[in-house]
Design a protein around this motif. Structure first.
Motif, PDB file in Angstrom:
ATOM      1  N   ALA A  26      -9.323 -36.579 -58.548  1.00 36.22           N
ATOM      2  CA  ALA A  26      -8.442 -36.656 -59.711  1.00 36.22           C
ATOM      3  C   ALA A  26      -6.982 -36.587 -59.295  1.00 36.22           C
ATOM      4  O   ALA A  26      -6.117 -37.260 -59.883  1.00 36.22           O
ATOM      5  CB  ALA A  26      -8.770 -35.529 -60.685  1.00 36.22           C
ATOM      6  N   GLY A  27      -6.692 -35.801 -58.258  1.00 36.57           N
ATOM      7  CA  GLY A  27      -5.322 -35.702 -57.768  1.00 36.57           C
ATOM      8  C   GLY A  27      -4.821 -36.980 -57.131  1.00 36.57           C
ATOM      9  O   GLY A  27      -3.604 -37.148 -56.957  1.00 36.57           O
ATOM     10  N   ARG A  28      -5.730 -37.874 -56.799  1.00 32.82           N
ATOM     11  CA  ARG A  28      -5.341 -39.176 -56.245  1.00 32.82           C
ATOM     12  C   ARG A  28      -5.254 -40.249 -57.330  1.00 32.82           C
ATOM     13  O   ARG A  28      -5.039 -41.423 -57.025  1.00 32.82           O
ATOM     14  CB  ARG A  28      -6.341 -39.618 -55.189  1.00 32.82           C
ATOM     15  CG  ARG A  28      -6.468 -38.652 -54.021  1.00 32.82           C
ATOM     16  CD  ARG A  28      -7.440 -39.169 -52.987  1.00 32.82           C
ATOM     17  NE  ARG A  28      -7.802 -38.153 -51.994  1.00 32.82           N
ATOM     18  CZ  ARG A  28      -8.004 -38.396 -50.715  1.00 32.82           C
ATOM     19  NH1 ARG A  28      -7.867 -39.635 -50.251  1.00 32.82           N
ATOM     20  NH2 ARG A  28      -8.331 -37.432 -49.884  1.00 32.82           N
ATOM     21  N   THR A 368     -15.883 -24.842 -45.655  1.00 36.17           N
ATOM     22  CA  THR A 368     -15.472 -26.210 -45.321  1.00 36.17           C
ATOM     23  C   THR A 368     -15.511 -27.146 -46.521  1.00 36.17           C
ATOM     24  O   THR A 368     -15.470 -28.363 -46.353  1.00 36.17           O
ATOM     25  CB  THR A 368     -16.360 -26.771 -44.202  1.00 36.17           C
ATOM     26  OG1 THR A 368     -17.740 -26.635 -44.556  1.00 36.17           O
ATOM     27  CG2 THR A 368     -16.110 -26.036 -42.893  1.00 36.17           C
ATOM     28  N   TYR A 369     -15.551 -26.593 -47.730  1.00 33.06           N
ATOM     29  CA  TYR A 369     -15.680 -27.450 -48.912  1.00 33.06           C
ATOM     30  C   TYR A 369     -14.512 -28.433 -49.039  1.00 33.06           C
ATOM     31  O   TYR A 369     -14.686 -29.588 -49.448  1.00 33.06           O
ATOM     32  CB  TYR A 369     -15.787 -26.592 -50.185  1.00 33.06           C
ATOM     33  CG  TYR A 369     -14.449 -26.260 -50.791  1.00 33.06           C
ATOM     34  CD1 TYR A 369     -13.833 -27.091 -51.724  1.00 33.06           C
ATOM     35  CD2 TYR A 369     -13.749 -25.113 -50.385  1.00 33.06           C
ATOM     36  CE1 TYR A 369     -12.585 -26.797 -52.245  1.00 33.06           C
ATOM     37  CE2 TYR A 369     -12.506 -24.818 -50.903  1.00 33.06           C
ATOM     38  CZ  TYR A 369     -11.927 -25.663 -51.832  1.00 33.06           C
ATOM     39  OH  TYR A 369     -10.687 -25.385 -52.336  1.00 33.06           O
ATOM     40  N   ARG A 370     -13.289 -27.980 -48.709  1.00 29.98           N
ATOM     41  CA  ARG A 370     -12.114 -28.848 -48.883  1.00 29.98           C
ATOM     42  C   ARG A 370     -12.142 -30.018 -47.903  1.00 29.98           C
ATOM     43  O   ARG A 370     -11.821 -31.159 -48.261  1.00 29.98           O
ATOM     44  CB  ARG A 370     -10.832 -28.025 -48.714  1.00 29.98           C
ATOM     45  CG  ARG A 370      -9.560 -28.729 -49.223  1.00 29.98           C
ATOM     46  CD  ARG A 370      -8.311 -28.087 -48.639  1.00 29.98           C
ATOM     47  NE  ARG A 370      -8.264 -28.252 -47.206  1.00 29.98           N
ATOM     48  CZ  ARG A 370      -7.840 -29.361 -46.568  1.00 29.98           C
ATOM     49  NH1 ARG A 370      -7.406 -30.395 -47.268  1.00 29.98           N
ATOM     50  NH2 ARG A 370      -7.833 -29.428 -45.249  1.00 29.98           N
ATOM     51  N   LYS A 371     -12.557 -29.745 -46.648  1.00 32.60           N
ATOM     52  CA  LYS A 371     -12.688 -30.828 -45.674  1.00 32.60           C
ATOM     53  C   LYS A 371     -13.829 -31.748 -46.063  1.00 32.60           C
ATOM     54  O   LYS A 371     -13.748 -32.970 -45.880  1.00 32.60           O
ATOM     55  CB  LYS A 371     -12.921 -30.257 -44.270  1.00 32.60           C
ATOM     56  CG  LYS A 371     -11.695 -29.645 -43.631  1.00 32.60           C
ATOM     57  CD  LYS A 371     -10.544 -30.633 -43.489  1.00 32.60           C
ATOM     58  CE  LYS A 371     -10.822 -31.730 -42.481  1.00 32.60           C
ATOM     59  NZ  LYS A 371      -9.633 -32.618 -42.283  1.00 32.60           N
ATOM     60  N   ALA A 376     -15.445 -36.954 -48.059  1.00 38.12           N
ATOM     61  CA  ALA A 376     -16.058 -37.719 -49.150  1.00 38.12           C
ATOM     62  C   ALA A 376     -15.073 -38.738 -49.705  1.00 38.12           C
ATOM     63  O   ALA A 376     -15.441 -39.893 -49.982  1.00 38.12           O
ATOM     64  CB  ALA A 376     -16.527 -36.780 -50.247  1.00 38.12           C
ATOM     65  N   LEU A 377     -13.814 -38.317 -49.863  1.00 41.07           N
ATOM     66  CA  LEU A 377     -12.810 -39.241 -50.414  1.00 41.07           C
ATOM     67  C   LEU A 377     -12.487 -40.373 -49.455  1.00 41.07           C
ATOM     68  O   LEU A 377     -12.091 -41.472 -49.901  1.00 41.07           O
ATOM     69  CB  LEU A 377     -11.554 -38.473 -50.815  1.00 41.07           C
ATOM     70  CG  LEU A 377     -11.453 -38.067 -52.295  1.00 41.07           C
ATOM     71  CD1 LEU A 377     -11.381 -39.297 -53.199  1.00 41.07           C
ATOM     72  CD2 LEU A 377     -12.620 -37.189 -52.714  1.00 41.07           C
ATOM     73  N   GLN A 378     -12.638 -40.172 -48.144  1.00 39.67           N
ATOM     74  CA  GLN A 378     -12.488 -41.288 -47.218  1.00 39.67           C
ATOM     75  C   GLN A 378     -13.495 -42.384 -47.555  1.00 39.67           C
ATOM     76  O   GLN A 378     -13.172 -43.579 -47.544  1.00 39.67           O
ATOM     77  CB  GLN A 378     -12.698 -40.821 -45.779  1.00 39.67           C
ATOM     78  CG  GLN A 378     -11.588 -39.961 -45.218  1.00 39.67           C
ATOM     79  CD  GLN A 378     -11.900 -39.458 -43.806  1.00 39.67           C
ATOM     80  OE1 GLN A 378     -12.996 -39.675 -43.285  1.00 39.67           O
ATOM     81  NE2 GLN A 378     -10.948 -38.782 -43.190  1.00 39.67           N
ATOM     82  N   ALA A 389      -5.406 -41.014 -49.386  1.00 40.96           N
ATOM     83  CA  ALA A 389      -4.176 -40.238 -49.293  1.00 40.96           C
ATOM     84  C   ALA A 389      -4.475 -38.749 -49.496  1.00 40.96           C
ATOM     85  O   ALA A 389      -4.333 -38.219 -50.607  1.00 40.96           O
ATOM     86  CB  ALA A 389      -3.168 -40.722 -50.333  1.00 40.96           C
ATOM     87  N   PRO A 390      -4.904 -38.076 -48.444  1.00 41.02           N
ATOM     88  CA  PRO A 390      -5.221 -36.637 -48.577  1.00 41.02           C
ATOM     89  C   PRO A 390      -4.010 -35.844 -49.056  1.00 41.02           C
ATOM     90  O   PRO A 390      -2.880 -36.108 -48.650  1.00 41.02           O
ATOM     91  CB  PRO A 390      -5.619 -36.239 -47.152  1.00 41.02           C
ATOM     92  CG  PRO A 390      -6.018 -37.513 -46.479  1.00 41.02           C
ATOM     93  CD  PRO A 390      -5.138 -38.570 -47.075  1.00 41.02           C
TER      94      PRO A 390
END
Length: 514
Positions: A26-28, A368-371, A376-378, A389-390
């Motif tokens: 959502a932030g992207r 490691t949830y954020r990584k 996943a977003l990659q 765009a992390p």
């Protein structure tokens, strides 16, 4: 018939992985919907040992990449959420009959240096004769080691990710079950059922994410027919249980205890007046929603703790227990001991030509949830044709925007601002909500302005906030996940809260009542 809503991403599962992916996506700028059949963090993500850690014992299994990533994330998350994450020092008593001292020193050297440690103190050897952590231990234990990791309020970590996802435009639907998902004209057509009223709605998505935790395999099982999928999930369900007892020691150090079976168990200060002991590793079959500790697990944890502490720990001492089911990706290691199955995560993309893609999330650990979300977003951005765009590494989670990421400085500031508030209540609120505490206090200038007190400084103002902003609907949402006040509230106080929640559920306007 209502028009079908369309999304870029539909996420099934409101645990830490689903909430983390929703926030990042959502932030992207992606249009995101997350559905959770129960409450946020209602399963595995609220049943952890509450640690942000590298996993010292994983070094023995040569999982250096996992440990390095986790240690690096430890520093990132400590800066992003200083209200719900804070440093701890762990004491590892040395036993000659288990791991040799040189092996522990080597492991701790790697632990200190693998992740680029900057904020936390290094490990060291100690003598129990002149260290405060030695007093509660049994005679004969003379030396040990101390190292750093972090504590986290796991359920609140999930909620904060969901709040930020919503703030970025995501739609978060709790108590909403995915009852069907199929491919139609290059899109996912998903059927959602409101668990409260039974009503169904249809939504459409360009991509689907299966982040259903211990239900991730069932969701795509052809026999169940919920999600149309060709992916095979080799998932091993492992139960981890914890016990909580009245506090066993009067200092702030934690303990990590070795056992003859190769496992380790933590004993951690908990909610000021208690000690948390866990965890177990037991293969699990059945419905993860009905997971419970059994007597063998209680006896195991009591016996192990009693082998280290002077004060014996018995099952009669246990005031609360909780259990969760870890959905570990088994690979080819089905015959291994449950404690040796990797806690690493696996992302499986299903992207047939002409069909809408799906991403399946297997395994993982809360650290490691954020990584995991970034990885996943990659995949997601590549499938949807958007830019990767992390952004989450340097953005605080809601309430975590303390100056210099310092809880102590923030506490001093709010103690002056709300000088009429008891410091114990202020600490609890600031630890839970950070700078969002202002949304609870509002214009209050004295304690009576917070409304009815339901027990242990839980006031109507906090209840209103949790209902309006944190998806609280049921009593367990309130007293076990958003807080741990269930350890302190009496049965009469809990009944009063249940009645209040039922009143609000029947008439949402009554949330404003005094």
């Amino acid at each position: 018939m209502a028009e079908t809503a369309h999304y870029d991403l539909i996420i099934i599962g409101g645990g830490i992985n689903g909430a983390g992916i929703a926030r990042d996506a959502a932030g992207r700028g992606l249009k995101v919907l997350l559905c959770e059949k129960d409450d946020l963090a209602s399963a595995t993500s609220s049943a952890s040992t509450k640690l942000i850690h590298g996993g010292l014992r994983y070094l023995e299994h040569y999982e250096f990449r996992l440990v390095r990533e986790a240690l690096t994330e430890r520093e990132v998350l400590l800066g992003n959420a200083p209200h719900i994450i804070w440093p701890l020092r762990f004491v590892l008593p040395h036993r000659d009959d288990l791991r040799p001292a040189w092996m522990i020193r080597l492991g701790l050297f790697l632990y200190d240096h693998l992740g680029g440690r900057k904020k936390l103190p290094a490990s060291e050897g100690i003598s129990f004769a002149n260290h405060v952590s030695g007093a509660p231990l049994r005679d004969g234990m003379t030396k040990g080691f101390v190292y750093s990791d972090c504590w986290v309020d796991d359920a609140r970590l999930v909620v904060l990710n969901a709040i930020d996802a919503k703030n970025c435009g995501a739609e978060i639907l709790t108590r909403t079950e995915c009852v069907g998902a199929k491919q139609t004209d290059g899109h996912w057509q998903v059927s959602l059922r409101d668990q409260q009223n039974g009503q169904e709605r249809q939504v459409s998505g360009r991509m689907l994410v299966n982040a259903a935790g211990p239900w991730c395999a069932d969701l795509i099982n052809p026999d169940n027919g919920v999600v149309q999928s060709k992916t095979c999930a080799n998932i091993r369900l492992v139960k981890g249980s914890h016990i909580v007892v009245p506090k066993l020691f009067d200092h702030d150090y934690c303990y990590i205890f070795q056992n003859g079976d190769g496992r380790i168990v933590f004993a951690i200060p908990y909610q000021d007046d208690f000690t948390l002991i866990g965890t177990t590793d037991v293969d699990f079959t059945g419905d993860p929603a009905k997971v419970k500790i059994d007597q063998n697990e209680i006896d195991y944890l009591c016996k192990l703790a009693s082998g280290y502490f002077k004060k014996k720990v018995a099952s009669d001492d246990v005031v609360w227990t909780y259990s969760g089911v870890r959905p570990l990706y088994a690979g080819n290691g089905e015959s291994e001991n449950a404690s040796k199955v990797s806690r690493d995560y696996t992302l499986k993309l299903e992207a047939d030509s002409g069909a809408a893609p799906a991403l399946h999330v297997f395994g993982g650990k809360i650290t490691t949830y954020r990584k995991l979300a970034e990885h996943a977003l990659q995949i997601i951005t590549r499938q949807l044709g958007t830019r990767d765009a992390p952004w989450t590494a340097k953005e605080p989670l809601p309430g975590g925007d303390f100056p210099n990421a310092s809880f102590d400085d923030a506490f001093a500031h709010y103690a002056k601002r709300y000088d009429w508030m008891d410091h114990r209540l202020l600490k609890r609120l600031l630890r839970a909500y950070g700078t969002r505490i202002d949304m609870i206090i509002g214009t209050a200038t004295k304690i009576d302005d917070l409304g009815v007190c339901y027990g242990h400084d839980l006031y109507e103002a906090e209840l209103r906030y949790l209902i309006d902003h944190e998806w609280v609907r049921k009593i367990d949402d309130l007293i076990w996940r958003r807080s741990k006040l269930g350890l302190r509230l009496s049965s009469e106080q809990i009944a009063a809260l249940e009645n209040r929640l039922a009143q609000i559920d029947a008439d949402p306007r009554s949330v404003a009542a005094e």
